[in-house]
Structure formats: C-alpha cells, structure tokens
Design a protein around this motif. Structure first.
Motif, PDB file in Angstrom:
ATOM      1  N   HIS A 135      60.075  46.159  65.022  1.00  0.00           N
ATOM      2  CA  HIS A 135      59.378  46.035  63.743  1.00  0.00           C
ATOM      3  C   HIS A 135      60.340  45.773  62.563  1.00  0.00           C
TER       4      HIS A 135
ATOM      5  N   GLY B 182      59.876  54.193  50.854  1.00  0.00           N
ATOM      6  CA  GLY B 182      58.410  54.135  50.769  1.00  0.00           C
ATOM      7  C   GLY B 182      57.821  55.538  50.799  1.00  0.00           C
TER       8      GLY B 182
ATOM      9  N   GLY C  50      52.786  53.994  46.866  1.00  0.00           N
ATOM     10  CA  GLY C  50      53.738  53.025  46.300  1.00  0.00           C
ATOM     11  C   GLY C  50      53.084  52.026  45.359  1.00  0.00           C
TER      12      GLY C  50
HETATM   13  O1  KG4 Z   1      56.533  47.909  55.678  1.00  0.00           O
HETATM   14  P1  KG4 Z   1      55.305  48.672  55.370  1.00  0.00           P
HETATM   15  O2  KG4 Z   1      54.037  47.900  55.073  1.00  0.00           O
HETATM   16  O3  KG4 Z   1      54.964  49.658  56.536  1.00  0.00           O
HETATM   17  C1  KG4 Z   1      55.992  50.344  57.237  1.00  0.00           C
HETATM   18  O4  KG4 Z   1      56.604  49.698  58.112  1.00  0.00           O
HETATM   19  O5  KG4 Z   1      56.224  51.499  56.868  1.00  0.00           O
HETATM   20  O6  KG4 Z   1      55.651  49.639  54.149  1.00  0.00           O
HETATM   21  C2  KG4 Z   1      54.719  50.548  53.649  1.00  0.00           C
HETATM   22  C3  KG4 Z   1      55.345  51.269  52.466  1.00  0.00           C
HETATM   23  C4  KG4 Z   1      54.494  52.404  51.946  1.00  0.00           C
HETATM   24  O7  KG4 Z   1      55.300  53.540  51.790  1.00  0.00           O
HETATM   25  C5  KG4 Z   1      53.997  51.873  50.604  1.00  0.00           C
HETATM   26  O8  KG4 Z   1      53.758  52.874  49.637  1.00  0.00           O
HETATM   27  C6  KG4 Z   1      55.158  50.991  50.185  1.00  0.00           C
HETATM   28  O9  KG4 Z   1      55.554  50.350  51.378  1.00  0.00           O
HETATM   29  N1  KG4 Z   1      54.768  49.992  49.180  1.00  0.00           N
HETATM   30  C7  KG4 Z   1      55.209  50.009  47.910  1.00  0.00           C
HETATM   31  C8  KG4 Z   1      54.572  48.935  47.244  1.00  0.00           C
HETATM   32  N2  KG4 Z   1      53.768  48.293  48.148  1.00  0.00           N
HETATM   33  C9  KG4 Z   1      53.906  48.960  49.326  1.00  0.00           C
HETATM   34  N3  KG4 Z   1      56.074  50.832  47.293  1.00  0.00           N
HETATM   35  C10 KG4 Z   1      56.325  50.606  45.977  1.00  0.00           C
HETATM   36  N4  KG4 Z   1      55.746  49.613  45.275  1.00  0.00           N
HETATM   37  C11 KG4 Z   1      54.876  48.743  45.851  1.00  0.00           C
HETATM   38  N5  KG4 Z   1      54.324  47.767  45.145  1.00  0.00           N
END
Ligand code: KG4
Ligand code: ZN
Length: 339
Positions: free
Chosen positions: A113, A168, A185
């Motif tokens: 991933h 995150g 986030g």
């Molecule tokens: O990569 P991802 O979609 O899933 C994983 O592999 O974990 O990342 C998800 C993370 C979550 O913690 C979410 O809150 C954060 O990315 N995230 C953000 C934003 N969009 C998604 N954090 C800060 N600002 C954003 N705009």
C-alpha cells in the motif's frame, strides 16, 4: 510486450472499497465506495469494514469495468493491496482478486500500500512528467509517516519514520479532542482556512535524526484544552478555527523540518508528497513555498490520488509489467506490516 496492458486494480486495506481500470499508465476508470458505517464510532471498526468490503467489492469492480466497456476477458492482470492494512479487509480484496485472476488465467499482483501511494506519481494524468529517480518522498497517511528515498519502482530506502503516531493519526486524534467527526484531517483543514495559525503554540518533538514523533503534540493539545475548558466551557467552539489552524501549522512544521533535513542530507532536490495527508492544503502550500525558496522541484499528487484509491495499486502492477517483473512473493498473502 503488448502495448496497452489492461489492468483491474482493487484497494481494500481500510474503510473504502475501490476499483480502477488502467490501460498502460492511463487510468480509465476509478471508483471509490466509502463506508458510512464507521462515522458514529469516531473511527474505523475492523469487523464492520470487512463486512462492508464483502458487500461492495463485486458491484464496485463491475461498475469500474462496465463504465469503460471492459469485459473480464479483456484484462491482462489483476492488482490488489496485499498490505499493510486491516487484516480482514485485506483478505476480502486479496481473495476476490486472486479468485478472479485464477479464473481468467492471468497474473495477480499483490501490491504494498505505501509503495502504491508513492508510485501514484507515475499515473499519466498525475503530472506531465513523473519525478526522476532518485527522489525523496514524504509519505503521510493515517497509519504511516515516512521519509523515503526512491531509487527505482521497487527500490525504497526509509530515511526516517514516526516513532509513535502517524501524521494522519495526529490530525484525527486532535480533531476528536475538538469534537469533530472522523476522519478529522479534512475537517481540521477546512476550519483552519478561517483561523490564525499563530494563535496557539503546541509542543514540537526534539529528535535529532530524521524520525518523527507526534505523541508529545497530542498530550500538549489534551492538557491545553483541559486547562482552557476549566476556565471557559465554550473555549473550543469560540476558538475552533484558530485551534485548527494552530494544530495544522504545528504538524506541517514538524513534517517540513524533516523534509528539509532529508533533502540537505541526501542532496536530493526532487521532492514528492504522497498519502492521505498530502491532501492537506497547508502542507501542499508549504512544500511549494520551500520549493521556490530552496530550488526543489516539487511533485504534489492530484487530490484524487492522495487518499486511498485503486488507481495507485494498478500503476504499481503496470510498472512491474513494463519492467518484466512477475508478481513478487509478497503477493502470496495479505499481511499487516512491511516497510
Ligand atoms: O492514505 P489514506 O487515505 O489512508 C491510509 O492509508 O491511512 O490517509 C488517510 C488519512 C486520515 O488520517 C485523514 O484524516 C488524512 O489522511 N487526511 C487529511 C486530509 N485529507 C485526508 N489530513 C489533513 N488534511 C487533509 N485535507
Ligand atoms: Zn493509504
């Protein structure tokens, strides 16, 4: 090699079921079904996630194929997320993908991933030109925070990573303390837009190497809010925008500080962002500002390839096929950690 290999990719590592179809490096279809069931719990419930994947996977794959008139027999390979992620969720995607590949007599590529988040930069419509090797990638998601030197499509060196929470996770936990829904986030990003990033100051880690730490920040926010709420029970509502902006600035400062150190140490100035947190507007802005001040070339993924999606899984299989690499042994089973 056939000129335009057709790949169907599946991503099911966490709470979204996603399927994509790629023709060569071009994404022709990318469907994401998100799961509402977790919202009331303030986080992802693993058992509910795997059940929802089971319900979603067939319609999502069918929709991704039907949208572009591709029949299963037209596919040259299947790609799926082999890990890391939630074991039950991974197994739904892995079993489905391997079953489909076996019935079609085509290879199934199990894809890491975090590698996929990084290689999303090689999707045709991500940039006019992908970053040249070697480049540095700040990979920031809900489960990982890593600084990676990328020397090839299967050559990664981790220069630094978090010793506790991921970036995150820091956003999500801070949001929870502010009473905001999961995932926090994007909510913090939204409210921060209207706030003053210098209104409040929170703890930053004092680590000498290229590793990250966010647990001190979490504790500092917790105690600060507790003290302020004792003085004024409406403190959070009255200061929500400023709180979000200040928390966001602290997290972005921690990330940028390590990125600058890593670039200096390795002498690499091609800098990429990847993972869900790369959707954060302040982080994107800070990377672009540093690029213009320090002479970096910055590679920031389009929003649709920042958070989890199957297109990034498909591009990894595409690059492997371009390089005549068969599925690696990692494909044999879903796993919960690597890198
Ligand atoms: O990569 P991802 O979609 O899933 C994983 O592999 O974990 O990342 C998800 C993370 C979550 O913690 C979410 O809150 C954060 O990315 N995230 C953000 C934003 N969009 C998604 N954090 C800060 N600002 C954003 N705009
Ligand atoms: Zn991810």
């Amino acid at each position: 090699m056939k000129e335009n290999i057709v790949i169907c990719a599946i991503e099911s590592s966490c709470d979204d079921t996603s399927a994509a179809v790629l023709k060569g490096r071009h994404v022709i279809s990318n469907i994401i079904a998100d799961q509402e069931v977790h919202r009331e719990f303030g986080g992802v419930v693993p058992e509910l996630a795997s059940r929802a994947h089971q319900q979603n996977i067939l319609p999502v794959v069918n929709q991704a194929l039907a949208k572009v008139n591709i029949k299963p027999e037209d596919l040259d390979a299947i790609a799926f997320t082999s890990g890391p992620g939630l074991m039950g969720s991974l197994l739904v995607g892995a079993s489905f993908a391997r079953g489909l590949a076996t019935s079609l007599k085509i290879p199934a590529y199990g894809i890491h991933h975090m590698r996929a988040h990084i290689l999303a930069h090689f999707i045709d419509d991500a940039h006019t030109e992908p970053p040249p090797f070697p480049f540095l990638c700040l990979t920031v998601s809900g489960g990982h925070t890593q600084l990676v030197k990328v020397s090839g499509s299967r050559e990664f060196e981790i220069l630094g990573q978090t010793i506790d929470d991921a970036a995150g996770e820091a956003f999500d936990k801070a949001a929870k303390m502010l009473g905001l829904p999961y995932p926090g986030g994007p909510m913090i990003d939204k409210f921060a837009n209207e706030g003053n990033p210098l209104a409040f100051e929170f703890a930053k880690p004092k680590i000498a190497d290229l590793n990250f730490s966010f647990s001190g920040l979490k504790t500092s926010i917790l105690y600060f809010l507790k003290a302020e709420k004792e003085k004024n029970p409406h403190f959070i509502e009255e200061n929500l925008n400023d709180l979000c902006a200040s928390i966001q600035k602290t997290i972005v400062d921690i990330l940028i500080d390590r990125l600058r150190r890593a670039s200096k140490k390795t002498d690499i100035e091609h800098i990429a962002l990847a993972g869900g947190v790369s959707a954060n507007s302040a982080l994107r802005k800070a990377v672009l500002e540093n690029a213009s001040n320090l002479g970096w070339t910055a590679y920031i993924p389009p929003m649709k390839y920042c958070t989890d999606n199957a297109a990034m899984i498909g591009i990894c299989a595409q690059l492997d096929l371009e390089n005549n690499l068969s599925p690696s042994k990692e494909a044999v089973q879903a796993r919960s950690s690597l890198f």
